[in-house]
Write an enzyme that holds these catalytic residues in place. Structure first.
Site, PDB file in Angstrom:
ATOM      1  N   LYS A 135     -10.196  -7.662   8.088  1.00 59.88           N
ATOM      2  CA  LYS A 135     -10.871  -7.886   9.363  1.00 59.88           C
ATOM      3  C   LYS A 135     -10.622  -6.678  10.246  1.00 59.88           C
ATOM      4  CE  LYS A 135      -6.949 -10.156  11.560  1.00 59.88           C
ATOM      5  NZ  LYS A 135      -6.366  -9.663  12.811  1.00 59.88           N
ATOM      6  N   HIS A 185       0.821  -1.205   0.000  1.00 59.38           N
ATOM      7  CA  HIS A 185       0.000   0.000   0.000  1.00 59.38           C
ATOM      8  C   HIS A 185       0.858   1.260   0.000  1.00 59.38           C
ATOM      9  CE1 HIS A 185      -3.650  -2.333   0.708  1.00 59.38           C
ATOM     10  NE2 HIS A 185      -4.319  -1.224   0.464  1.00 59.38           N
TER      11      HIS A 185
END
Lengths: 185, 279
Positions: free
Chosen positions: A104, A39
């Site tokens: 999550k 990222h």
């Protein structure tokens, strides 16, 4: 009532709009993996005005760093990592047309807002079920940042990868709702 | 004096790292089955079912239970009548971790903290050695996942905070963690000691068998009370809402400075992996 919906990538705005929190979504088709280090590289490229190694329009990003595949296998264990670490980067990728993220744990308000702005959803996979989830992965190949090892960007082909809608594109949050339903304070 | 060759330690650490990442303990399997039978939330019961299925697939198909195969924490209880030969204890442990993670197809999850470059072999392990009576060596390999470790906290409370303050911090830590550390969790609590000792007490508390009773009746009662409080948060399995946010709370306590009240909360995901070997 909770529903089970089968989705095939790439996703459209209509696919996303039809999803509500609590829906079970079985993901099919090509998805991409990325976690912390990948990222950072993607966002650094954007800052430098460079093209990304993958076209994210309509795509799903799975926050996972799989364990190595044993010989003859497609992949090792491949469950979700905690998503908040990708929060500083996610809005920029959503702005490029990323339609869903699989991970999550709760997301930051700015990510939930970006999902509303750009019509995207956050899908939860069960943390710590990496062996089970790996059974849904039919193909895996590294498409960028091989030097990052487990953090490289992989192109996966998945069949009925089980997820649940945590944040829809209307700002709803299943974690908040679920907790409120069972809290006894 | 008993001689032990450190190559036996390397082999034991390697096998323990591989076993711990593929096979959940019976205590935990029992706790997950109990959760599936007792969780009130239907979604929560389904999560328990899937976790048991995950454990079965991992064991039978030799796939790690979780892709996060952890930072290897190794506890060594070294008998004072043991003479280690053939090399250095710490080197032998690091070699065992290196071999286990490579040959066991386990994920290497360690990196330089600033450059974030992966060390490539999951070393260095974090090693705690205690000298104990006897002529045996006990090795406990604990692959500790990053997700639950990130949600752990050390609180240096004022003594005036007392037991009420400790309870509040434990519940606050669990509540803030929410779905992040892969509930249903195990909560290790260390009370007393120093800043770092409290954290170590909390980590060691995670190694106790799930479902076992604390031998100290006072702490056993506190563990039950803390568990009830934590399970009132409603976070539930996978954070999707439910009664079973935690499977257990384990507490270790020791005296502290008259000025201090250290409280550490070490959170462990449901994949509580540890393997003990005695040489």
């Amino acid at each position: 009532m909770p529903r089970t919906i089968t989705l095939v990538t790439p996703l459209t705005d209509q696919d996303v709009e039809a999803l509500e929190i609590g829906d079970t979504v079985l993901v099919n088709g090509v998805i991409y993996t990325a976690r912390d280090a990948a990222h950072k590289r993607l966002v650094d490229l954007l800052a430098a005005g460079q093209p990304l190694p993958v076209d994210l329009r309509g795509q799903i990003m799975f926050y996972v760093g799989p364990s190595p595949a044993r010989p003859g296998r497609v992949i090792g264990a491949a469950g979700p990592t905690t998503s908040y670490r990708m929060d500083p980067y996610a809005p920029q990728l959503l702005a490029l047309g990323l339609k869903a993220m699989i991970g999550k744990g709760k997301r930051a308000p700015e990510v939930i807002a970006a999902m509303q702005t750009y019509k995207a959803v956050y899908l939860g996979a069960i943390g710590g079920a990496g062996a089970l989830i790996s059974q849904a992965i039919q193909e895996a190949e590294i498409v960028a940042y091989e030097d990052l090892g487990p953090e490289a960007i992989r192109r996966l082909v998945v069949e009925n990868l089980p997820t649940i809608v945590i944040n829809d594109c209307r700002g709803n949050d299943l974690y908040e709702l679920g907790m409120q339903q069972y809290a006894q304070d | 004096m008993r001689e032990i060759d450190v190559k036996d330690i390397t082999a034991a650490v390697k096998e323990a790292a591989i076993a711990a990442n593929h096979e959940l303990g019976e205590d935990l399997l029992h706790a997950l089955a109990h959760g599936q039978a007792t969780e009130e939330s239907p979604t929560g019961r389904e999560v328990f079912r899937l976790l048991l299925e995950n454990a079965r697939i991992a064991r039978e198909n030799r796939i790690p239970i979780c892709q996060d195969c952890g930072l290897a924490v190794v506890f060594v209880d070294l008998g004072q009548d043991v003479h280690l030969v053939g090399g250095h204890l710490n080197d032998a442990i690091q070699a065992g971790v290196r071999q286990g993670y490579e040959e066991g197809y386990l994920r290497k999850s360690l990196c330089h903290p600033l450059t974030r470059k992966n060390t490539g072999d999951n070393t260095p392990a974090v090693i705690y050695t205690t000298i104990v009576p006897g002529d045996r060596v006990k090795l406990t390999v604990v692959p500790k996942g990053g997700g639950s470790e990130n949600m752990s906290r050390v609180h240096m409370l004022r003594p005036a905070a007392g037991l009420a303050g400790i309870k509040a911090k434990v519940v606050e830590t669990v509540r803030e963690a929410g779905a992040n550390p892969c509930p249903p969790i195990i909560v290790g609590v260390g009370i007393g000691g120093t800043f770092e000792q409290a954290a170590l007490l909390a980590k060691k508390a995670l190694l106790r068998e799930v479902g076992s009773k604390n031998p100290d009746p006072e702490l056993a009662a506190l563990e039950e009370e803390f568990l009830t409080l934590v399970n009132k948060t409603g976070i539930g399995p996978a954070g999707l809402g439910g009664r079973l946010t935690a499977l257990a709370v384990h507490i270790n306590m020791m005296p502290c400075h008259i000025a201090s009240l250290p409280v550490a909360v070490n959170i462990q995901c449901h994949a509580s992996r540890h393997k003990e070997v005695i040489l």
